[in-house]
Design a protein around this motif. Structure first.
Motif, PDB file in Angstrom:
ATOM      1  N   ARG A   1       0.833  -1.211   0.000  1.00 19.02           N
ATOM      2  CA  ARG A   1       0.000   0.000   0.000  1.00 19.02           C
ATOM      3  C   ARG A   1       0.865   1.258   0.000  1.00 19.02           C
ATOM      4  NH1 ARG A   1      -5.373   0.057   1.008  1.00 19.02           N
ATOM      5  NH2 ARG A   1      -6.304   2.056   1.440  1.00 19.02           N
ATOM      6  N   LEU A   2       1.998   1.206   0.708  1.00 18.35           N
ATOM      7  CA  LEU A   2       2.898   2.360   0.793  1.00 18.35           C
ATOM      8  C   LEU A   2       3.871   2.424  -0.385  1.00 18.35           C
ATOM      9  CD1 LEU A   2       3.828   2.196   4.579  1.00 18.35           C
ATOM     10  CD2 LEU A   2       2.167   3.719   3.489  1.00 18.35           C
ATOM     11  N   GLY A   3       3.972   1.336  -1.136  1.00 18.71           N
ATOM     12  CA  GLY A   3       4.891   1.303  -2.266  1.00 18.71           C
ATOM     13  C   GLY A   3       6.335   1.091  -1.850  1.00 18.71           C
ATOM     14  N   VAL A   4       6.548   0.347  -0.749  1.00 15.53           N
ATOM     15  CA  VAL A   4       7.895   0.062  -0.262  1.00 15.53           C
ATOM     16  C   VAL A   4       8.070  -1.448  -0.147  1.00 15.53           C
ATOM     17  CG1 VAL A   4       8.100   2.245   0.966  1.00 15.53           C
ATOM     18  CG2 VAL A   4       7.239   0.244   2.171  1.00 15.53           C
ATOM     19  N   LYS A   5       9.315  -1.893  -0.185  1.00 15.42           N
ATOM     20  CA  LYS A   5       9.583  -3.325  -0.072  1.00 15.42           C
ATOM     21  C   LYS A   5       9.567  -3.804   1.370  1.00 15.42           C
ATOM     22  CE  LYS A   5      12.230  -3.894  -4.277  1.00 15.42           C
ATOM     23  NZ  LYS A   5      13.482  -4.331  -4.879  1.00 15.42           N
ATOM     24  N   ASN A   6      10.065  -2.982   2.289  1.00 15.32           N
ATOM     25  CA  ASN A   6      10.217  -3.413   3.669  1.00 15.32           C
ATOM     26  C   ASN A   6       9.484  -2.456   4.609  1.00 15.32           C
ATOM     27  OD1 ASN A   6      11.008  -4.550   6.051  1.00 15.32           O
ATOM     28  ND2 ASN A   6      13.174  -4.038   5.840  1.00 15.32           N
ATOM     29  N   ALA A   7       8.219  -2.707   4.841  1.00 18.08           N
ATOM     30  CA  ALA A   7       7.436  -1.838   5.718  1.00 18.08           C
ATOM     31  C   ALA A   7       7.894  -1.946   7.163  1.00 18.08           C
ATOM     32  CB  ALA A   7       5.955  -2.182   5.611  1.00 18.08           C
ATOM     33  N   ALA A   8       8.574  -3.033   7.512  1.00 18.31           N
ATOM     34  CA  ALA A   8       9.046  -3.219   8.881  1.00 18.31           C
ATOM     35  C   ALA A   8      10.116  -2.187   9.243  1.00 18.31           C
ATOM     36  CB  ALA A   8       9.591  -4.623   9.063  1.00 18.31           C
ATOM     37  N   ALA A   9      10.727  -1.556   8.259  1.00 15.33           N
ATOM     38  CA  ALA A   9      11.762  -0.549   8.509  1.00 15.33           C
ATOM     39  C   ALA A   9      11.164   0.776   8.992  1.00 15.33           C
ATOM     40  CB  ALA A   9      12.585  -0.312   7.255  1.00 15.33           C
ATOM     41  N   TYR A  10       9.850   0.917   8.892  1.00 15.30           N
ATOM     42  CA  TYR A  10       9.177   2.160   9.288  1.00 15.30           C
ATOM     43  C   TYR A  10       8.584   2.015  10.681  1.00 15.30           C
ATOM     44  CZ  TYR A  10       9.539   3.534   4.430  1.00 15.30           C
ATOM     45  OH  TYR A  10      10.020   3.870   3.200  1.00 15.30           O
ATOM     46  N   ARG A  11       8.451   3.124  11.370  1.00 15.12           N
ATOM     47  CA  ARG A  11       7.780   3.132  12.666  1.00 15.12           C
ATOM     48  C   ARG A  11       6.283   3.234  12.422  1.00 15.12           C
ATOM     49  NH1 ARG A  11      10.895   6.406  17.271  1.00 15.12           N
ATOM     50  NH2 ARG A  11      12.438   4.781  17.599  1.00 15.12           N
ATOM     51  N   LEU A  12       5.674   2.098  12.236  1.00 17.52           N
ATOM     52  CA  LEU A  12       4.244   2.046  11.937  1.00 17.52           C
ATOM     53  C   LEU A  12       3.438   2.341  13.191  1.00 17.52           C
ATOM     54  CD1 LEU A  12       4.264  -1.184   9.754  1.00 17.52           C
ATOM     55  CD2 LEU A  12       4.048   1.166   8.963  1.00 17.52           C
ATOM     56  N   PRO A  13       2.191   2.754  13.007  1.00 11.33           N
ATOM     57  CA  PRO A  13       1.335   2.982  14.180  1.00 11.33           C
ATOM     58  C   PRO A  13       1.024   1.662  14.875  1.00 11.33           C
ATOM     59  CG  PRO A  13       0.048   3.123  12.166  1.00 11.33           C
ATOM     60  CD  PRO A  13       1.491   2.995  11.753  1.00 11.33           C
ATOM     61  N   GLU A  14       0.495   1.769  16.077  1.00 10.41           N
ATOM     62  CA  GLU A  14       0.084   0.579  16.811  1.00 10.41           C
ATOM     63  C   GLU A  14      -0.913  -0.199  15.964  1.00 10.41           C
ATOM     64  OE1 GLU A  14       1.029  -0.692  19.831  1.00 10.41           O
ATOM     65  OE2 GLU A  14       2.612   0.805  19.669  1.00 10.41           O
ATOM     66  N   PRO A  15      -0.800  -1.524  15.941  1.00 14.60           N
ATOM     67  CA  PRO A  15      -1.740  -2.313  15.132  1.00 14.60           C
ATOM     68  C   PRO A  15      -3.160  -2.222  15.693  1.00 14.60           C
ATOM     69  CG  PRO A  15      -0.297  -3.741  16.413  1.00 14.60           C
ATOM     70  CD  PRO A  15       0.188  -2.352  16.609  1.00 14.60           C
ATOM     71  N   ASP A  16      -4.127  -2.361  14.809  1.00 18.55           N
ATOM     72  CA  ASP A  16      -5.532  -2.354  15.207  1.00 18.55           C
ATOM     73  C   ASP A  16      -5.964  -3.716  15.730  1.00 18.55           C
ATOM     74  OD1 ASP A  16      -6.217   0.374  14.432  1.00 18.55           O
ATOM     75  OD2 ASP A  16      -5.856  -0.319  12.394  1.00 18.55           O
ATOM     76  N   ALA A  17      -5.215  -4.767  15.362  1.00 20.30           N
ATOM     77  CA  ALA A  17      -5.562  -6.123  15.797  1.00 20.30           C
ATOM     78  C   ALA A  17      -4.296  -6.951  15.920  1.00 20.30           C
ATOM     79  CB  ALA A  17      -6.507  -6.774  14.798  1.00 20.30           C
ATOM     80  N   MET A  18      -4.351  -7.911  16.828  1.00 20.62           N
ATOM     81  CA  MET A  18      -3.276  -8.881  16.978  1.00 20.62           C
ATOM     82  C   MET A  18      -3.900 -10.270  16.938  1.00 20.62           C
ATOM     83  SD  MET A  18      -0.235  -7.419  17.481  1.00 20.62           S
ATOM     84  CE  MET A  18       0.728  -8.668  18.266  1.00 20.62           C
ATOM     85  N   ILE A  19      -3.346 -11.131  16.101  1.00 18.66           N
ATOM     86  CA  ILE A  19      -3.755 -12.529  16.062  1.00 18.66           C
ATOM     87  C   ILE A  19      -2.497 -13.318  16.371  1.00 18.66           C
ATOM     88  CG2 ILE A  19      -4.708 -14.386  14.661  1.00 18.66           C
ATOM     89  CD1 ILE A  19      -6.077 -12.161  12.997  1.00 18.66           C
ATOM     90  N   GLY A  20      -2.383 -13.782  17.588  1.00 18.51           N
ATOM     91  CA  GLY A  20      -1.120 -14.369  18.043  1.00 18.51           C
ATOM     92  C   GLY A  20      -0.071 -13.272  18.067  1.00 18.51           C
ATOM     93  N   THR A  21       0.969 -13.444  17.290  1.00 14.63           N
ATOM     94  CA  THR A  21       2.003 -12.403  17.196  1.00 14.63           C
ATOM     95  C   THR A  21       1.920 -11.626  15.889  1.00 14.63           C
ATOM     96  OG1 THR A  21       3.569 -14.004  16.279  1.00 14.63           O
ATOM     97  CG2 THR A  21       3.600 -13.692  18.675  1.00 14.63           C
ATOM     98  N   THR A  22       0.900 -11.908  15.089  1.00 11.87           N
ATOM     99  CA  THR A  22       0.725 -11.241  13.798  1.00 11.87           C
ATOM    100  C   THR A  22      -0.064  -9.948  13.982  1.00 11.87           C
ATOM    101  OG1 THR A  22       0.729 -13.372  12.678  1.00 11.87           O
ATOM    102  CG2 THR A  22      -0.150 -11.497  11.448  1.00 11.87           C
ATOM    103  N   ARG A  23       0.498  -8.865  13.467  1.00 13.43           N
ATOM    104  CA  ARG A  23      -0.147  -7.555  13.580  1.00 13.43           C
ATOM    105  C   ARG A  23      -1.024  -7.287  12.373  1.00 13.43           C
ATOM    106  NH1 ARG A  23       5.091  -4.040  14.049  1.00 13.43           N
ATOM    107  NH2 ARG A  23       5.729  -5.591  12.546  1.00 13.43           N
ATOM    108  N   GLY A  24      -2.100  -6.530  12.583  1.00  8.13           N
ATOM    109  CA  GLY A  24      -2.993  -6.160  11.496  1.00  8.13           C
ATOM    110  C   GLY A  24      -3.438  -4.718  11.628  1.00  8.13           C
ATOM    111  N   TRP A  25      -3.505  -4.016  10.505  1.00 10.34           N
ATOM    112  CA  TRP A  25      -3.914  -2.614  10.489  1.00 10.34           C
ATOM    113  C   TRP A  25      -5.109  -2.436   9.570  1.00 10.34           C
ATOM    114  CZ3 TRP A  25       1.068  -4.298  10.389  1.00 10.34           C
ATOM    115  CH2 TRP A  25       1.918  -3.835  11.390  1.00 10.34           C
ATOM    116  N   LEU A  26      -6.001  -1.570   9.961  1.00 10.07           N
ATOM    117  CA  LEU A  26      -7.088  -1.186   9.068  1.00 10.07           C
ATOM    118  C   LEU A  26      -6.502  -0.286   7.982  1.00 10.07           C
ATOM    119  CD1 LEU A  26      -9.829  -0.348  11.708  1.00 10.07           C
ATOM    120  CD2 LEU A  26      -9.847  -2.267  10.101  1.00 10.07           C
TER     121      LEU A  26
END
Length: 65
Positions: free
Chosen positions: A14-39
């Motif tokens: 969505r952001l047009g980047v290869k590695n979104a983990a390199a960014y300080r993303l906002p707190e996730p809207d949902a957690m399923i186990g250790t998997t984060r999810g954002w609206l």
């Protein structure tokens, strides 16, 4: 209605980047186990509020000779 959350990979797409983990993303809207999810709205709002490159526009270009 079922809520649809974006995975880290989908956030990167969505952001047009290869590695979104390199960014300080906002707190996730949902957690399923250790998997984060954002609206999608959360990512769009966060992305529109990110600071730009600053007043100077970054490093000056080298002059061509």
């Amino acid at each position: 209605m079922t809520a649809v959350y974006l995975s880290l990979k989908q956030v990167g797409e969505r952001l047009g980047v290869k590695n979104a983990a390199a960014y300080r993303l906002p707190e996730p809207d949902a957690m399923i186990g250790t998997t984060r999810g954002w609206l999608p709205e959360t990512i769009d709002r966060w992305n529109s509020a990110r600071p730009g490159r600053g007043v100077g526009g970054g490093r000056p270009r080298k002059e061509e000779r």
